[in-house]
Design a protein around this motif. Sequence first.
Motif, PDB file in Angstrom:
ATOM      1  N   GLN B  27       0.835  -1.207   0.000  1.00  0.00           N
ATOM      2  CA  GLN B  27       0.000   0.000   0.000  1.00  0.00           C
ATOM      3  C   GLN B  27       0.874   1.263   0.000  1.00  0.00           C
ATOM      4  O   GLN B  27       0.539   2.251  -0.630  1.00  0.00           O
ATOM      5  N   ARG B  28       1.986   1.174   0.675  1.00  0.00           N
ATOM      6  CA  ARG B  28       2.920   2.305   0.722  1.00  0.00           C
ATOM      7  C   ARG B  28       3.421   2.627  -0.685  1.00  0.00           C
ATOM      8  O   ARG B  28       3.459   3.791  -1.096  1.00  0.00           O
ATOM      9  N   LYS B  29       3.754   1.567  -1.416  1.00  0.00           N
ATOM     10  CA  LYS B  29       4.225   1.767  -2.799  1.00  0.00           C
ATOM     11  C   LYS B  29       3.122   2.387  -3.654  1.00  0.00           C
ATOM     12  O   LYS B  29       3.366   3.261  -4.483  1.00  0.00           O
ATOM     13  N   ASP B  30       1.911   1.887  -3.439  1.00  0.00           N
ATOM     14  CA  ASP B  30       0.744   2.402  -4.153  1.00  0.00           C
ATOM     15  C   ASP B  30       0.573   3.902  -3.879  1.00  0.00           C
ATOM     16  O   ASP B  30       0.383   4.712  -4.790  1.00  0.00           O
ATOM     17  N   PHE B  31       0.702   4.282  -2.611  1.00  0.00           N
ATOM     18  CA  PHE B  31       0.534   5.681  -2.202  1.00  0.00           C
ATOM     19  C   PHE B  31       1.611   6.570  -2.835  1.00  0.00           C
ATOM     20  O   PHE B  31       1.325   7.694  -3.256  1.00  0.00           O
ATOM     21  N   ILE B  32       2.831   6.059  -2.879  1.00  0.00           N
ATOM     22  CA  ILE B  32       3.929   6.851  -3.464  1.00  0.00           C
ATOM     23  C   ILE B  32       3.633   7.134  -4.939  1.00  0.00           C
ATOM     24  O   ILE B  32       3.806   8.253  -5.415  1.00  0.00           O
ATOM     25  N   LEU B  33       3.149   6.096  -5.624  1.00  0.00           N
ATOM     26  CA  LEU B  33       2.808   6.288  -7.043  1.00  0.00           C
ATOM     27  C   LEU B  33       1.654   7.283  -7.200  1.00  0.00           C
ATOM     28  O   LEU B  33       1.650   8.114  -8.112  1.00  0.00           O
ATOM     29  N   LYS B  34       0.689   7.196  -6.284  1.00  0.00           N
ATOM     30  CA  LYS B  34      -0.463   8.097  -6.343  1.00  0.00           C
ATOM     31  C   LYS B  34      -0.040   9.555  -6.184  1.00  0.00           C
ATOM     32  O   LYS B  34      -0.526  10.439  -6.882  1.00  0.00           O
ATOM     33  N   VAL B  35       0.861   9.793  -5.237  1.00  0.00           N
ATOM     34  CA  VAL B  35       1.339  11.161  -5.001  1.00  0.00           C
ATOM     35  C   VAL B  35       1.982  11.704  -6.276  1.00  0.00           C
ATOM     36  O   VAL B  35       1.748  12.851  -6.672  1.00  0.00           O
ATOM     37  N   ASP B  36       2.751  10.856  -6.922  1.00  0.00           N
ATOM     38  CA  ASP B  36       3.411  11.262  -8.159  1.00  0.00           C
ATOM     39  C   ASP B  36       2.374  11.622  -9.233  1.00  0.00           C
ATOM     40  O   ASP B  36       2.483  12.655  -9.897  1.00  0.00           O
ATOM     41  N   VAL B  37       1.342  10.774  -9.353  1.00  0.00           N
ATOM     42  CA  VAL B  37       0.281  11.032 -10.343  1.00  0.00           C
ATOM     43  C   VAL B  37      -0.433  12.339 -10.020  1.00  0.00           C
ATOM     44  O   VAL B  37      -0.681  13.171 -10.906  1.00  0.00           O
ATOM     45  N   LEU B  38      -0.747  12.522  -8.737  1.00  0.00           N
ATOM     46  CA  LEU B  38      -1.490  13.728  -8.338  1.00  0.00           C
ATOM     47  C   LEU B  38      -0.689  14.992  -8.657  1.00  0.00           C
ATOM     48  O   LEU B  38      -1.241  15.959  -9.182  1.00  0.00           O
ATOM     49  N   ILE B  39       0.591  14.963  -8.362  1.00  0.00           N
ATOM     50  CA  ILE B  39       1.395  16.167  -8.625  1.00  0.00           C
ATOM     51  C   ILE B  39       1.483  16.427 -10.127  1.00  0.00           C
ATOM     52  O   ILE B  39       1.307  17.561 -10.584  1.00  0.00           O
ATOM     53  N   ARG B  40       1.708  15.358 -10.890  1.00  0.00           N
ATOM     54  CA  ARG B  40       1.792  15.556 -12.346  1.00  0.00           C
ATOM     55  C   ARG B  40       0.463  16.057 -12.918  1.00  0.00           C
ATOM     56  O   ARG B  40       0.422  16.920 -13.793  1.00  0.00           O
ATOM     57  N   ALA B  41      -0.635  15.491 -12.389  1.00  0.00           N
ATOM     58  CA  ALA B  41      -1.963  15.915 -12.861  1.00  0.00           C
ATOM     59  C   ALA B  41      -2.230  17.380 -12.484  1.00  0.00           C
ATOM     60  O   ALA B  41      -2.745  18.155 -13.295  1.00  0.00           O
ATOM     61  N   TYR B  42      -1.875  17.756 -11.267  1.00  0.00           N
ATOM     62  CA  TYR B  42      -2.085  19.140 -10.826  1.00  0.00           C
ATOM     63  C   TYR B  42      -1.215  20.106 -11.635  1.00  0.00           C
ATOM     64  O   TYR B  42      -1.637  21.214 -11.945  1.00  0.00           O
ATOM     65  N   ASN B  43      -0.005  19.660 -11.977  1.00  0.00           N
ATOM     66  CA  ASN B  43       0.855  20.482 -12.842  1.00  0.00           C
ATOM     67  C   ASN B  43       0.176  20.691 -14.195  1.00  0.00           C
ATOM     68  O   ASN B  43       0.094  21.809 -14.703  1.00  0.00           O
ATOM     69  N   ALA B  44      -0.333  19.566 -14.743  1.00  0.00           N
ATOM     70  CA  ALA B  44      -0.957  19.632 -16.074  1.00  0.00           C
ATOM     71  C   ALA B  44      -2.213  20.498 -16.061  1.00  0.00           C
ATOM     72  O   ALA B  44      -2.513  21.188 -17.032  1.00  0.00           O
ATOM     73  N   MET B  45      -2.955  20.450 -14.956  1.00  0.00           N
ATOM     74  CA  MET B  45      -4.191  21.237 -14.884  1.00  0.00           C
ATOM     75  C   MET B  45      -3.913  22.697 -14.571  1.00  0.00           C
ATOM     76  O   MET B  45      -4.802  23.530 -14.654  1.00  0.00           O
ATOM     77  N   GLY B  46      -2.682  22.990 -14.219  1.00  0.00           N
ATOM     78  CA  GLY B  46      -2.291  24.384 -13.981  1.00  0.00           C
ATOM     79  C   GLY B  46      -2.749  24.944 -12.653  1.00  0.00           C
ATOM     80  O   GLY B  46      -3.130  26.117 -12.560  1.00  0.00           O
ATOM     81  N   TYR B  47      -2.714  24.118 -11.616  1.00  0.00           N
ATOM     82  CA  TYR B  47      -3.060  24.623 -10.275  1.00  0.00           C
ATOM     83  C   TYR B  47      -2.124  25.763  -9.902  1.00  0.00           C
ATOM     84  O   TYR B  47      -0.932  25.737 -10.238  1.00  0.00           O
ATOM     85  N   ASP B  48      -2.662  26.759  -9.232  1.00  0.00           N
ATOM     86  CA  ASP B  48      -1.842  27.897  -8.805  1.00  0.00           C
ATOM     87  C   ASP B  48      -1.272  27.684  -7.409  1.00  0.00           C
ATOM     88  O   ASP B  48      -0.124  28.025  -7.156  1.00  0.00           O
ATOM     89  N   ALA B  49      -2.107  27.159  -6.504  1.00  0.00           N
ATOM     90  CA  ALA B  49      -1.633  26.982  -5.132  1.00  0.00           C
ATOM     91  C   ALA B  49      -2.371  25.836  -4.450  1.00  0.00           C
ATOM     92  O   ALA B  49      -3.554  25.610  -4.691  1.00  0.00           O
ATOM     93  N   VAL B  50      -1.638  25.129  -3.605  1.00  0.00           N
ATOM     94  CA  VAL B  50      -2.213  24.038  -2.818  1.00  0.00           C
ATOM     95  C   VAL B  50      -1.786  24.243  -1.366  1.00  0.00           C
ATOM     96  O   VAL B  50      -0.593  24.401  -1.077  1.00  0.00           O
ATOM     97  N   ASN B  51      -2.753  24.255  -0.482  1.00  0.00           N
ATOM     98  CA  ASN B  51      -2.453  24.408   0.946  1.00  0.00           C
ATOM     99  C   ASN B  51      -1.893  23.083   1.487  1.00  0.00           C
ATOM    100  O   ASN B  51      -2.261  22.010   1.017  1.00  0.00           O
ATOM    101  N   VAL B  52      -1.027  23.163   2.466  1.00  0.00           N
ATOM    102  CA  VAL B  52      -0.497  21.939   3.078  1.00  0.00           C
ATOM    103  C   VAL B  52      -1.477  21.512   4.178  1.00  0.00           C
ATOM    104  O   VAL B  52      -1.770  22.280   5.092  1.00  0.00           O
ATOM    105  N   GLY B  53      -1.984  20.289   4.049  1.00  0.00           N
ATOM    106  CA  GLY B  53      -2.910  19.761   5.060  1.00  0.00           C
ATOM    107  C   GLY B  53      -2.202  18.749   5.942  1.00  0.00           C
ATOM    108  O   GLY B  53      -1.151  18.219   5.574  1.00  0.00           O
ATOM    109  N   GLU B  54      -2.811  18.486   7.072  1.00  0.00           N
ATOM    110  CA  GLU B  54      -2.223  17.546   8.031  1.00  0.00           C
ATOM    111  C   GLU B  54      -1.985  16.167   7.401  1.00  0.00           C
ATOM    112  O   GLU B  54      -0.961  15.534   7.620  1.00  0.00           O
ATOM    113  N   ARG B  55      -2.944  15.741   6.574  1.00  0.00           N
ATOM    114  CA  ARG B  55      -2.821  14.415   5.959  1.00  0.00           C
ATOM    115  C   ARG B  55      -1.760  14.369   4.866  1.00  0.00           C
ATOM    116  O   ARG B  55      -1.356  13.291   4.452  1.00  0.00           O
TER     117      ARG B  55
END
Lengths: 50, 462
Positions: B27-55
């Motif tokens: 599951q840890r490996k799965d999560f690491i891959l997910k984080v990578d996908v999320l960042i790449r997707a957010y880059n592609a969508m052109g997000y301006d800012a993301v707040n840092v949350g506890e999770r």
Amino acid sequence: MHFKATLSVLIALFILLIAQTTSSTKENTAKHHLTIVYTNDVQGEIEPCG
Amino acid sequence: MRTEGKNLLILDAGNLFFLKLPKNESQRKDFILKVDVLIRAYNAMGYDAVNVGERDLIMGYRFFAEAAKKAEFAFISSNLTDKTGNSPPFIPHIIKDIAGLKVGIFGLIDRTLKGEDSMITASDHVKEAKRVVSDLRGKCDIIIGLSQLGEARDRKLVQAIPDIDLIIGGVKAKTIRYKKVGNTIMARLIPRGGYLGILSLQISRKGHPYRFQNLQDRDELLKKIERIRFRCQLIQDQMEGLPSSEKKVRQKKLEILKSRERQLQAKTVSYDAVNSFRNESIPVTLRIEDDPTVAQFIGDYRRQIAKGTRGDLKIKPRRPPTGLSDSELLASIPKDSLYRGAISCKRCHIRNYNAWLRTGHSKATQTIVESIKGSTSLGECLPCHTTGYGDVSEYEDFNEIPIYLWEVQCETCHGPGRGHPGFGDKFRRVTLGVCRNCHTKDQSPAFNYRSYLLRIGCTIRK
């Protein structure tokens, strides 16, 4: 009588149309239009289960 | 929206990466891959800012800092401090120049940071927000706070600092409606990405306070006024040729309606504000076409996961046919097991069993195994796609699920069947609360208790 009823419906529709045009014109008169797209607590959800 | 040439600001209020800690290495490996996908997707969508949350920090600050390096958007936090002395992966605020406006954006995290890392600390959110807002006020036209404080504390925050024009919040939001506290708009969505918020601001006059008025409320009033006018017109029309007694009755009705119209008209005057807004929450459904770039990232992610786990995945035959006879299936159930399987229920409740076979519940495990997606979310999907998860064992892999616990069976909703039928045994009545364990608002937005209960066929009596 029937003709008058139809006419009154048409008049009401016309008033509605004018009101809506006025409403959209009002939105367009603003100097600055900013659209904020937002998300929160995505929590790693790439694709929901069901 | 981009192709329409709109002035877009794309923001995320935080808790982007994780729901909970990974339970095991796969599951840890799965999560690491997910984080990578999320960042790449957010880059592609052109997000301006993301707040840092506890999770976002539950895999450790070091992990977060490493992941954040790949982000082309700004991670922001105004009350988080890096204690390492290195340059932190987040900044206290950003200022964007957009639509002729200077927009200041800051972020806040809960001060009671759980599982606090020795490398990071969160300071008092009100104090830090006051400091950052007073700094931004002189430089910006609009101030937006991204918050992970929760609705109650967001409310207190804007009461203490009314200079904040907009709060985009998070944390266990139960509704998707906006709220207004003083002159501040507070918006948030139900968690887990099921909705997209769109807030349109129309500003004719710069300067604080903006006193934004909701155009949707004014539209409702205008519609009511039009309906009243329409009714008045009809009454006037009908009055002609009526006896005077009837006319009087209609005239009185007409006066009441006209007075109501004047009242509503007076209300709309207060909406003739210089500045206005419109807030919408769009459900992200399958009807919305995937962006090709983002879809490619998700496809890559699925393939990577499949490569890692699919090889070990032994897909068991669907039930029925299972390849096993009923008696063989019954024999596979351990005598001391709390759960007896639908096959045991079948012996007395054949009609209910047959009805169940036609439902989605009877294919719940198979469905996720069959889709490549299934292998990507083992830990996340199994609790709601099998029977007895957590009670019998917290299996992490399809290989571990005993065949008699496959699919969402009778005992998932009615409770474990050991001792049934017997004295004092009481099968659980399926209440809304039982369904809501899995049919949550974010995972099952279309869920309706009555219609879903009919669909699962258990209302058919033996």
